[in-house]
Design a protein around this motif. Structure first.
Motif, short mmCIF file in Angstrom:
data_model
loop_
_atom_site.label_atom_id
_atom_site.label_comp_id
_atom_site.label_asym_id
_atom_site.label_seq_id
_atom_site.Cartn_x
_atom_site.Cartn_y
_atom_site.Cartn_z
N VAL A 2 0.84 -1.19 0.00
CA VAL A 2 0.00 0.00 0.00
C VAL A 2 0.88 1.24 0.00
O VAL A 2 1.87 1.31 0.74
CB VAL A 2 -0.90 0.01 1.24
CG1 VAL A 2 -1.65 1.32 1.34
CG2 VAL A 2 -1.88 -1.17 1.20
N GLN A 3 0.51 2.19 -0.80
CA GLN A 3 1.20 3.48 -0.80
C GLN A 3 0.22 4.55 -0.35
O GLN A 3 -0.93 4.58 -0.79
CB GLN A 3 1.72 3.83 -2.19
CG GLN A 3 2.83 2.92 -2.70
CD GLN A 3 2.29 1.61 -3.24
OE1 GLN A 3 1.30 1.59 -3.94
NE2 GLN A 3 2.98 0.51 -2.91
N LEU A 4 0.72 5.44 0.51
CA LEU A 4 -0.09 6.54 1.02
C LEU A 4 0.59 7.85 0.63
O LEU A 4 1.79 8.01 0.87
CB LEU A 4 -0.21 6.47 2.54
CG LEU A 4 -0.83 5.19 3.12
CD1 LEU A 4 -0.75 5.21 4.63
CD2 LEU A 4 -2.26 5.03 2.66
N VAL A 5 -0.19 8.77 0.09
CA VAL A 5 0.34 10.06 -0.32
C VAL A 5 -0.49 11.16 0.32
O VAL A 5 -1.69 11.25 0.09
CB VAL A 5 0.34 10.22 -1.84
CG1 VAL A 5 0.87 11.60 -2.22
CG2 VAL A 5 1.18 9.13 -2.50
N GLU A 6 0.19 11.98 1.14
CA GLU A 6 -0.48 13.10 1.79
C GLU A 6 -0.33 14.37 0.96
O GLU A 6 0.64 14.54 0.23
CB GLU A 6 0.11 13.37 3.17
CG GLU A 6 0.09 12.20 4.14
CD GLU A 6 1.42 11.51 4.23
OE1 GLU A 6 1.72 10.92 5.29
OE2 GLU A 6 2.17 11.54 3.23
N SER A 7 -1.28 15.27 1.15
CA SER A 7 -1.20 16.60 0.53
C SER A 7 -2.02 17.56 1.37
O SER A 7 -2.79 17.15 2.24
CB SER A 7 -1.74 16.57 -0.90
OG SER A 7 -3.11 16.18 -0.91
N GLN A 114 4.67 9.71 3.63
CA GLN A 114 5.92 10.44 3.83
C GLN A 114 5.76 11.69 4.66
O GLN A 114 6.75 12.25 5.14
CB GLN A 114 6.51 10.80 2.47
CG GLN A 114 6.95 9.60 1.65
CD GLN A 114 8.02 8.80 2.37
OE1 GLN A 114 9.05 9.33 2.76
NE2 GLN A 114 7.78 7.50 2.56
N GLY A 115 4.54 12.14 4.82
CA GLY A 115 4.29 13.31 5.65
C GLY A 115 4.09 14.58 4.84
O GLY A 115 4.60 14.71 3.73
N THR A 116 3.33 15.50 5.42
CA THR A 116 3.13 16.82 4.83
C THR A 116 3.28 17.84 5.95
O THR A 116 2.78 17.67 7.06
CB THR A 116 1.75 16.92 4.15
OG1 THR A 116 1.62 18.19 3.51
CG2 THR A 116 0.60 16.74 5.13
N GLU A 117 4.02 18.90 5.65
CA GLU A 117 4.39 19.88 6.66
C GLU A 117 3.27 20.88 6.89
O GLU A 117 2.69 21.43 5.95
CB GLU A 117 5.65 20.62 6.21
CG GLU A 117 6.28 21.47 7.28
CD GLU A 117 7.08 20.66 8.29
OE1 GLU A 117 7.78 19.72 7.88
OE2 GLU A 117 6.96 20.97 9.49
#
Length: 122
Positions: A2-7, A114-117
């Motif tokens: 599974v890949q997770l992408v934050e924005s 990976q996180g989003t600032e």
């Protein structure tokens, strides 16, 4: 896998709002959650939601200000953050767990983005 992408992260004034998104790919995701980590601090639980979206749980520090939600048709979870404070400044991570119920601790999650600032300027 599974890949997770934050924005959705960014710089906002204190009292402002942001909405974070987390899109999962690979296969269906069950429970999802948001965590954050400020410089020099441990990663901490922010909010979690079960698969159906019928149950959620929040850290005391964000109750009444943050709302977690999800759209399973889009395989996406959201974190709406209102009335942001300087202490909300952190790197925000999305996580997914292979369980139906809400998960509130780091070890309970199987996949991480990976996180989003998020920076709140006071």
């Amino acid at each position: 896998q599974v890949q997770l992408v934050e924005s959705g992260g960014g710089l906002v004034q204190a009292g402002g709002s942001l909405r974070l998104s987390c899109t999962a790919s690979g296969r269906d995701i069950l429970a999802m959650g948001w965590f954050r980590q400020a410089p020099g601090k441990e990663r901490e639980f922010v909010a979690g939601i079960n698969y159906s979206g019928s149950d959620s749980y929040y850290a005391d520090s964000v109750k009444g200000r943050f709302t977690i939600s999800r759209d399973n048709a889009k395989n996406t979870a959201y974190l709406r953050m209102n009335n942001l404070r300087s202490e909300d400044t952190a790197l925000y991570y999305c996580a997914a767990a292979e369980t139906l119920s809400v998960v509130v601790n780091v070890p309970g999650y199987d996949y991480w983005g990976q996180g989003t600032e998020v920076t709140v300027d006071s």
